[in-house]
Design an enzyme around this catalytic site. Structure first.
Site, short mmCIF file in Angstrom:
data_model
loop_
_atom_site.label_atom_id
_atom_site.label_comp_id
_atom_site.label_asym_id
_atom_site.label_seq_id
_atom_site.Cartn_x
_atom_site.Cartn_y
_atom_site.Cartn_z
N LEU A 51 -19.16 -8.46 -4.53
CA LEU A 51 -17.68 -9.06 -4.42
C LEU A 51 -18.12 -10.50 -3.83
O LEU A 51 -18.78 -10.70 -3.26
CB LEU A 51 -16.99 -8.33 -3.31
CG LEU A 51 -16.13 -7.37 -3.75
CD1 LEU A 51 -15.51 -6.50 -2.38
CD2 LEU A 51 -14.93 -7.66 -4.75
N ASP A 52 -17.24 -11.51 -4.54
CA ASP A 52 -17.50 -12.69 -4.19
C ASP A 52 -17.01 -13.06 -2.63
O ASP A 52 -16.38 -12.18 -2.20
CB ASP A 52 -16.38 -13.84 -5.05
CG ASP A 52 -16.75 -13.67 -6.59
OD1 ASP A 52 -17.56 -13.53 -6.83
OD2 ASP A 52 -15.80 -14.19 -7.07
#
Length: 333
Positions: A51-52
């Site tokens: 996930l960013d």
């Protein structure tokens, strides 16, 4: 000159299972994994897709034997909630990038009918060009490495599927027009790119200012624990947050084997039985009920694909309440 405090050496231990983390903003997936690994004193760990840092939400973390099945979550459909600010495009497709262009947004153009038309345009099979600021590799290098060096790389459009999409007009705290995006999609879908493409279809451009993953492979954010809560717990409470390895196998057909067949299956042998064909099977021992591995059934044969090791099974049994332990250790290990 001040002396440095002695470094505390963490005594690692075998941990087998899945911790469902609600990843906070500003932390990379690997940083979150390392923090939880340290809190659990786990020997072996991995995550199920990144996930960013600017995204929060569901991040299953795998420990021990569960790392063998992390790929299943990489392949699973995902659900997200996002907000795309209209009228401004950036170099990264989110709020971290440099502003590339700005234009006025005409609220009269953002009618419910227009949003429904754009929603329909991006529902179902679509093609996306991966963003330059992504971990996708080209000639062994991540695209974001080229982007940071100011090099644009040719990228081919990829096929992805938007299973469900809902768009709604909203506004930021500064009263700027924005689009709330609720989406369920296939693996490999870039939500930043989806936000950019929706902005382009609306004729004004857009970039994401908010992104939260709410589900992956049927694991919802309501089942997750925050890093802050985990840090506040004692060790026993943290371990109670570790779900069994089979949490990753909820979509598999369950098959239970008796002691004799369980031992043979664990040695890699095919077993015959009255099972219908199934592409994905989670195989358990009967006494006690413990995961042995995964396989598939074809023509009445149960064929092993990925197995737990005898040591992993023994460690799982030893960490279970004594009442749940049975004869499998003696008969199959």
């Amino acid at each position: 000159m001040t002396e440095r405090a002695p470094r505390i050496r963490v005594q690692r231990r075998p941990v087998h299972g899945v911790l469902l983390l609600d990843k906070p903003l500003g932390l990379s997936s690997n940083d979150a994994l390392q923090k939880v690994k340290w809190l659990l004193r786990a020997e072996k760990a991995g995550h199920t897709g990144t996930l960013d840092p600017l995204a929060s939400g569901v991040l299953p973390l795998c420990f021990g034997a569960a790392t063998k099945f992390s790929q299943l979550q990489l392949e699973a459909p995902k659900a997200y909630e996002a907000v795309a600010l209209l009228g401004t495009t950036t170099s990264t497709g989110d709020a971290e990038g440099q502003v590339l262009a700005q234009c006025a947004v005409d609220p009269a153009m953002l009618t419910p009918e227009r949003l429904l038309a754009v929603q329909a345009q991006f529902t179902g099979p679509i093609r996306q060009v991966p963003p330059m600021h992504s971990a996708l590799k080209k000639d062994g290098k991540a695209l974001y490495e080229y982007a940071r060096a100011g090099i644009a790389v040719e990228r081919e459009a990829r096929d992805v599927t938007i299973h469900a999409l809902k768009l709604a007009l909203t506004h930021t705290e500064q009263a700027q027009p924005a689009i709330k995006i609720v989406v369920t999609c296939s693996k490999g879908t870039y939500i930043r790119t989806l936000g950019e493409d929706i902005g382009q279809a609306l004729g004004c451009g857009a970039h994401l200012t908010f992104l939260r993953r709410t589900d992956t492979g049927g694991i919802g954010v309501e089942r997750c624990v925050t890093l802050e809560a985990l840090q506040a717990m004692d060790e026993d409470a943290r371990m109670a947050c570790v779900h069994p390895v089979e949490t990753l196998l909820a979509q598999h057909t369950a098959v239970t084997l008796d002691d004799d067949n369980a031992g043979r299956f664990l040695s890699g042998m095919r077993r015959r039985g009255p099972w219908p064909d199934a592409p994905a099977v989670a195989v358990f021992g009967a006494r006690p009920r413990v995961l042995l591995g995964v396989g598939h059934v074809r023509g009445g044969e149960l064929i092993p694909d990925r197995l737990l090791s005898p040591l992993e099974i023994q460690q799982i049994l030893e960490s279970s309440p004594r009442a749940e332990r049975g004869t499998l250790e003696a008969t199959t290990l």
